[in-house]
Design an enzyme around this catalytic site. Structure first.
Site, mmCIF file in Angstrom:
data_model
loop_
_atom_site.group_PDB
_atom_site.id
_atom_site.type_symbol
_atom_site.label_atom_id
_atom_site.label_comp_id
_atom_site.label_asym_id
_atom_site.label_seq_id
_atom_site.Cartn_x
_atom_site.Cartn_y
_atom_site.Cartn_z
ATOM 1 N N GLY A 1 7.448 10.563 -16.184
ATOM 2 C CA GLY A 1 7.636 11.455 -14.887
ATOM 3 C C GLY A 1 6.718 12.645 -14.934
ATOM 4 O O GLY A 1 5.931 12.828 -15.771
ATOM 5 N N LYS B 1 7.069 -8.798 -3.498
ATOM 6 C CA LYS B 1 6.708 -10.110 -2.622
ATOM 7 C C LYS B 1 6.927 -11.161 -3.491
ATOM 8 O O LYS B 1 7.690 -12.227 -3.177
ATOM 9 C CB LYS B 1 5.234 -9.969 -2.129
ATOM 10 C CG LYS B 1 5.043 -11.080 -1.148
ATOM 11 C CD LYS B 1 5.416 -10.643 -0.018
ATOM 12 C CE LYS B 1 5.168 -11.208 1.474
ATOM 13 N NZ LYS B 1 5.715 -10.230 2.729
ATOM 14 N N HIS C 1 1.682 3.173 -20.707
ATOM 15 C CA HIS C 1 2.773 2.569 -19.726
ATOM 16 C C HIS C 1 2.841 1.125 -20.279
ATOM 17 O O HIS C 1 1.764 0.454 -19.456
ATOM 18 C CB HIS C 1 2.348 3.065 -18.403
ATOM 19 C CG HIS C 1 2.777 4.402 -17.771
ATOM 20 N ND1 HIS C 1 3.909 4.857 -17.528
ATOM 21 C CD2 HIS C 1 2.036 5.363 -18.143
ATOM 22 C CE1 HIS C 1 3.805 6.092 -17.405
ATOM 23 N NE2 HIS C 1 2.837 6.584 -17.608
ATOM 24 N N ASP D 1 9.590 -12.830 4.168
ATOM 25 C CA ASP D 1 10.738 -11.711 3.581
ATOM 26 C C ASP D 1 11.798 -11.941 4.757
ATOM 27 O O ASP D 1 13.051 -12.165 4.253
ATOM 28 C CB ASP D 1 10.411 -10.289 3.669
ATOM 29 C CG ASP D 1 9.077 -10.115 3.120
ATOM 30 O OD1 ASP D 1 8.857 -10.720 2.019
ATOM 31 O OD2 ASP D 1 8.268 -9.283 3.524
ATOM 32 N N GLU E 1 4.582 -1.162 -18.643
ATOM 33 C CA GLU E 1 5.058 -1.722 -17.472
ATOM 34 C C GLU E 1 4.128 -2.000 -16.549
ATOM 35 O O GLU E 1 4.285 -2.939 -15.596
ATOM 36 C CB GLU E 1 6.128 -1.024 -16.837
ATOM 37 C CG GLU E 1 5.760 0.421 -16.253
ATOM 38 C CD GLU E 1 5.775 1.660 -17.168
ATOM 39 O OE1 GLU E 1 5.692 1.322 -18.442
ATOM 40 O OE2 GLU E 1 5.803 2.719 -16.827
ATOM 41 N N GLY F 1 8.103 -14.333 9.192
ATOM 42 C CA GLY F 1 7.474 -14.176 7.799
ATOM 43 C C GLY F 1 8.394 -14.372 6.604
ATOM 44 O O GLY F 1 9.359 -15.123 6.775
ATOM 45 N N CYS G 1 6.061 7.433 -22.077
ATOM 46 C CA CYS G 1 5.241 8.762 -21.905
ATOM 47 C C CYS G 1 6.497 9.857 -21.457
ATOM 48 O O CYS G 1 6.670 10.457 -22.675
ATOM 49 C CB CYS G 1 4.618 8.627 -20.424
ATOM 50 S SG CYS G 1 3.323 9.504 -19.964
ATOM 51 N N TYR G 2 6.569 10.500 -20.416
ATOM 52 C CA TYR G 2 7.496 11.823 -20.548
ATOM 53 C C TYR G 2 8.707 11.446 -21.263
ATOM 54 O O TYR G 2 9.290 12.252 -22.258
ATOM 55 C CB TYR G 2 8.197 11.859 -18.972
ATOM 56 C CG TYR G 2 8.849 12.944 -19.038
ATOM 57 C CD1 TYR G 2 8.535 14.452 -18.794
ATOM 58 C CD2 TYR G 2 10.415 12.818 -19.009
ATOM 59 C CE1 TYR G 2 9.464 15.453 -18.819
ATOM 60 C CE2 TYR G 2 11.226 13.913 -18.818
ATOM 61 C CZ TYR G 2 10.627 15.169 -18.686
ATOM 62 O OH TYR G 2 11.503 16.044 -18.642
HETATM 63 N N1 LIG Z 1 8.429 -9.579 15.583
HETATM 64 C C1 LIG Z 1 9.745 -9.140 14.750
HETATM 65 N N2 LIG Z 1 10.768 -9.476 15.415
HETATM 66 C C2 LIG Z 1 11.721 -9.057 14.682
HETATM 67 N N3 LIG Z 1 11.724 -8.407 13.474
HETATM 68 C C3 LIG Z 1 10.781 -8.283 12.905
HETATM 69 C C4 LIG Z 1 9.610 -8.478 13.329
HETATM 70 N N4 LIG Z 1 8.538 -8.228 12.918
HETATM 71 C C5 LIG Z 1 8.981 -7.457 11.478
HETATM 72 N N5 LIG Z 1 10.455 -7.436 11.750
HETATM 73 C C6 LIG Z 1 11.351 -6.915 10.685
HETATM 74 O O1 LIG Z 1 10.526 -6.162 9.905
HETATM 75 C C7 LIG Z 1 10.808 -6.446 8.405
HETATM 76 C C8 LIG Z 1 9.202 -6.076 7.856
HETATM 77 O O2 LIG Z 1 8.227 -6.793 8.291
HETATM 78 P P1 LIG Z 1 7.340 -7.530 7.114
HETATM 79 O O3 LIG Z 1 5.986 -8.251 8.020
HETATM 80 O O4 LIG Z 1 7.148 -6.417 6.014
HETATM 81 O O5 LIG Z 1 8.120 -8.754 6.646
HETATM 82 P P2 LIG Z 1 8.399 -10.094 6.876
HETATM 83 O O6 LIG Z 1 7.499 -10.262 8.291
HETATM 84 O O7 LIG Z 1 9.738 -10.790 6.932
HETATM 85 O O8 LIG Z 1 7.399 -10.869 5.735
HETATM 86 P P3 LIG Z 1 5.881 -10.951 5.678
HETATM 87 O O9 LIG Z 1 5.546 -9.699 4.929
HETATM 88 O O10 LIG Z 1 5.540 -12.212 5.365
HETATM 89 O O11 LIG Z 1 5.096 -10.863 7.181
HETATM 90 C C9 LIG Z 1 10.720 -8.298 8.640
HETATM 91 O O12 LIG Z 1 11.343 -8.553 7.423
HETATM 92 C C10 LIG Z 1 11.930 -7.972 9.524
HETATM 93 O O13 LIG Z 1 13.030 -7.875 9.222
HETATM 94 N N1 LIG Z 2 3.380 9.870 -16.807
HETATM 95 C C1 LIG Z 2 3.993 10.736 -17.626
HETATM 96 O O1 LIG Z 2 5.204 10.321 -17.856
HETATM 97 C C2 LIG Z 2 3.424 11.977 -17.783
HETATM 98 C C3 LIG Z 2 4.393 12.817 -18.572
HETATM 99 C C4 LIG Z 2 3.818 14.479 -18.416
HETATM 100 N N2 LIG Z 2 3.926 15.002 -17.324
HETATM 101 C C5 LIG Z 2 2.278 14.281 -19.195
HETATM 102 O O2 LIG Z 2 1.456 14.878 -18.447
HETATM 103 O O3 LIG Z 2 2.000 14.002 -19.858
HETATM 104 MG MG LIG Z 3 5.872 -9.835 8.605
#
Ligand SMILES: Nc1ncnc2c1ncn2[C@@H]1O[C@H](COP(=O)(O)OP(=O)(O)OP(=O)(O)O)[C@@H](O)[C@H]1O
Ligand SMILES: NC(=O)CC[C@H](N)C(=O)O
Ligand SMILES: [Mg+2]
Ligand SMILES: O=c1[nH]c(=O)c2[nH+]cn([C@@H]3O[C@H](COP(=O)(O)O)[C@@H](O)[C@H]3O)c2[nH]1
Length: 510
Positions: free
Chosen positions: A52, A366, A165, A222, A167, A220, A79-80
Site C-alpha cells: 500500500g 482477459k 512483490h 468477454d 505477485e 468480442g 511490502c507494507y
Molecule cells: N457494439 C456493442 N454493442 C453492445 N455492447 C457492446 C458493444 N461494444 C461493447 N459492448 C459492451 O461493452 C463491453 C466492453 O467492451 P470490450 O470490448 O471490453 O469487451 P468485448 O467486446 O466483450 O470483448 P473484447 O475485449 O474481446 O472486444 C462488452 O463486454 C459489451 O458488454
Molecule cells: N509497495 C508498498 O507496499 C510500499 C510500502 C511503503 N509505502 C513503502 O514505501 O515502503
Molecule cells: Mg470489444
C-alpha cells in the site's frame, strides 16, 4: 475455506488473488480495515496483508482490525504488510537510505517461503521504507544488497513477510513462493475454472432473482463468454443487444451476427449509426468522445428496453483493466488509482443510469475469461479474437470523427488485419490495430505531389492488457503492408509502425 487478502491500497492486490486462482486456491479480497467478524465469515486458513502507499509510521496508517494478528493461522505480509507485521511485533520501520524500485536480486534466501526454490531469485520492488530493526521472535529469510531485511519469518507463529512483490510477473519465482505459503496454510488447491463458473452463475442468480437481463454484446470475447454464462444462469430471461454505432470495422456487423447465431442467444441488432455519429460531430477531445459514446450506448439500450419490455438489469463484459483505468469516474472503484482513460462501459457511463449492472467478470483478467470461455464451449475463432474496444474506430480516428475518416480507417484496418491472418501472424499478437492520424505530409506518387494522411499500425503482445510490448513484426511483412495501404487507400501516403510499449503509451491512441 479460503485465504483472505486484506487490501491496503496496493496496485497489485488483485494480482495476488489472481496468482492464487492460478495455483488452484480460493481467495477473497477484503478492505484492510474489515472487522474480525467479517474476516471470520470467510473461514480463512491464511491471511495476506497487501502492500500500500502509506507508511506504517504515519499517524493515519491503515491497520487490520484488532484481533486479526492474534488469529491462529499463517499470515504473509507483502511490502507494507511486512512492514506492519514487523512494527507490530516490536521491530522498527524507517524511510530507507536507499529506495528500491524495479528489479533487485536476492543475495541470500532460505526458509519455508523459499522451499524448493533454487538459483537466482529476481524480486520486483517498489518501496521507500524498510525494516531497520528485526522484531523479537523473527529471523531474516531474504536479503538484497541494499536491503538487509527483505524477508522475515517467525516459524513458531507462522508469520512471514517479504519486502518485494511476489505477485507480479517481474518476480518470476514469486508464484512458487505464494504456492509455498498456501502449503504452509494447508490450503487444498482444487479451485479451478469450473468452480469459478459455478460461483459466477450462483452470484448472478442471487443478484437477478426473477428479473430480466439485457446483455450488451459486441461479438468480442468477454461479452460472448458472458452470453453463455448468463444463458446458464437466467435462461430465457436473457436478451442480447448488439449496437451498430457506425464505428465498427469493415463487414463487422454481418460477421458478428453470423458468429453469434450458433450460440443460440436471443439477439437483437440495433442500428444507431446516425445517433452516435451525430453526437460525435465536431468533438475532438478523447475523453469527451469516450463519455459521449458511453452515454449513447446507455441511451440506445434504454430505447430498446422501451420496445422489448422492461429490463432491470444490464449485463456487460467489463474486466478488471477497464475498471482500474477508469478510476475515479461515477461507476469505477474508489481505489485511489489515477484516471487513465474512461472506458465506455465504466468511467464513460452516464451518472443517471437506470439499470442495475451485472458484471460477473469485473474482477477478472482477459486470459482468465478465455479459460472460462473454453469451459463454456465458445467457438475458438471468437475465444481467441483480438479485443476490439467498445468505442470502436472513434478512438482510432484521432480528433474529430467523420464518415470520411472512418471510411479511410476501415480500409487501412482491413488490409492490416487480413494481412496478419494471411501471413500467419495474427495469433502471435495479442491485439493489432490501425490508427488514422490527423497528420498530413508531402509525398510523391506517379511523379505528382501528394499531401495526404499518415496511418499508424500498432500490434502488441501482452497477457493481461495492463502492460504490453510492441510486437516485433517482420520487416518484410511491414513493408508489404505499407505498400498495400498506400496503393489501395489513396487518402494515405505514409505509414508508420508504433514501437512504444505500455507503459509509457497505452494500447489505443486515445
Ligand atoms: N457494439 C456493442 N454493442 C453492445 N455492447 C457492446 C458493444 N461494444 C461493447 N459492448 C459492451 O461493452 C463491453 C466492453 O467492451 P470490450 O470490448 O471490453 O469487451 P468485448 O467486446 O466483450 O470483448 P473484447 O475485449 O474481446 O472486444 C462488452 O463486454 C459489451 O458488454
Ligand atoms: N509497495 C508498498 O507496499 C510500499 C510500502 C511503503 N509505502 C513503502 O514505501 O515502503
Ligand atoms: Mg470489444
Ligand atoms: O470496451 C472497451 N472500451 C473502452 O472504452 C476501451 N478503451 C480501451 N479498451 C481496450 O482495453 C485494452 C487496454 O487498452 P489501453 O491500453 O488503450 O487502455 C485494449 O484491449 C483496448 O482496446 C477499451 N475497451
Amino acid at each position: 475455506m479460503s485465504v483472505v487478502i486484506l487490501d491496503f491500497g496496493s496496485q497489485f492486490t488483485r494480482l495476488i488473488a489472481r496468482r492464487f486462482r492460478e495455483l488452484g486456491a480460493y481467495s477473497v479480497i477484503l478492505p484492510g480495515s474489515s472487522s474480525l467478524e467479517r474476516i471470520r465469515q470467510e473461514n480463512p486458513q491464511g491471511i495476506v496483508l497487501s502492500g500500500g502507499p502509506s507508511s506504517v509510521y504515519d499517524e493515519n496508517a491503515p491497520k487490520p482490525a484488532p484481533g486479526v494478528l492474534d488469529l491462529n493461522i499463517p499470515i504473509l505480509g507483502v511490502c507494507y504488510g511486512m512492514q506492519y507485521l514487523a512494527q507490530q511485533a516490536g521491530g522498527d520501520v524507517k524511510r530507507a537510505g536507499k529506495r528500491e524500485y524495479g528489479k533487485a536480486d536476492l543475495t541470500e534466501y532460505s526458509g519455508d517461503l523459499f522451499r524448493g526454490i533454487q538459483g537466482e531469485f529476481v524480486a520486483w520492488m517498489s518501496h521507500s521504507d524498510s525494516v531497520t530493526q528485526l522484531p523479537q521472535g523473527y529471523e531474516v529469510c531474504a536479503k538484497t544488497e541494499d536491503t538487509p531485511v527483505t524477508g522475515i519469518q517467525n516459524t513458531g507463529t507462522k508469520r512471514y513477510g517479504v519486502q518485494f512483490h511476489p505477485e507480479v510477473v517481474h518476480t518470476p519465482k514469486g508464484g512458487q513462493l505464494l504456492a509455498n505459503f498456501l502449503d504452509i496454510c494447508g490450503v487444498t488447491r482444487d479451485w479451478n475454472a469450473e468452480h469459478i463458473v459455478e460461483e459466477l452463475v450462483a452470484d448472478v442468480q442471487k443478484q437477478v432473482g426473477n428479473g430480466k437481463v439485457l446483455l450488451a454484446i459486441s461479438g468480442g470475447v468477454d461479452s460472448s463468454t458472458l452470453a453463455l454464462l448468463l444463458a446458464k444462469a437466467v435462461g430465457e430471461r436473457l436478451t442480447a443487444v448488439f449496437i451498430d454505432h457506425g464505428l465498427l470495422r469493415l463487414g463487422e456487423r454481418e460477421q458478428v451476427e453470423a458468429a453469434l447465431k450458433p450460440l443460440g442467444v436471443n439477439l437483437v441488432t440495433v442500428d444507431a449509426r446516425q445517433q452516435f455519429l451525430g453526437e460525435l460531430a465536431g468533438v475532438d477531445d478523447p475523453e469527451q468522445k469516450r463519455k459521449i459514446i458511453g452515454r449513447e450506448f446507455i441511451r440506445a439500450f434504454e430505447r430498446e428496453t422501451a420496445k422489448l419490455g422492461s429490463f432491470d438489469f444490464l449485463a456487460q463484459g467489463t474486466l478488471y483493466p477497464d475498471v482500474i483505468e477508469s478510476a475515479g469516474g461515477p461507476h469505477s472503484d474508489k481505489s485511489g488509482a489515477a484516471n487513465i482513460k474512461s472506458h465506455h462501459n465504466v468511467g464513460g457511463l452516464p451518472e443517471d443510469l437506470n439499470f442495475k449492472l451485472v458484471e460477473p467478470f469485473r474482477t477478472l483478467f482477459k486470459d482468465e475469461v478465455r479459460e472460462i470461455a473454453r469451459l463454456l464451449g465458445l467457438p475458438e475463432h471468437i475465444r481467441m479474437r483480438h479485443p476490439f474496444p467498445g468505442p470502436g474506430l472513434a478512438i482510432r480516428c484521432l480528433g474529430e470523427v467523420t464518415e470520411e475518416k472512418l471510411d479511410i480507417l476501415r480500409r487501412v484496418d482491413d488490409i492490416f488485419i487480413s494481412g496478419l491472418r494471411e501471413f500467419g501472424l495474427y495469433d502471435g499478437c495479442s491485439q493489432a490495430l490501425a490508427v488514422l492520424t490527423p497528420i498530413r505530409s508531402v509525398g510523391v506518387m506517379g511523379d505528382e505531389r501528394t499531401y495526404s494522411y499518415t496511418a499508424a499500425l500498432r500490434a502488441v503482445t501482452t497477457d493481461d492488457f495492463m502492460t504490453a510490448e510492441w510486437a516485433r513484426l517482420p520487416y518484410d511483412f511491414l513493408a508489404t503492408m505499407s505498400n498495400r495501404i498506400v496503393n489501395q487507400v489513396h487518402e494515405i501516403n505514409r505509414v508508420v509502425y508504433d514501437i512504444t510499449g505500455k507503459p509509457p503509451a497505452t494500447i489505443e491512441w486515445e
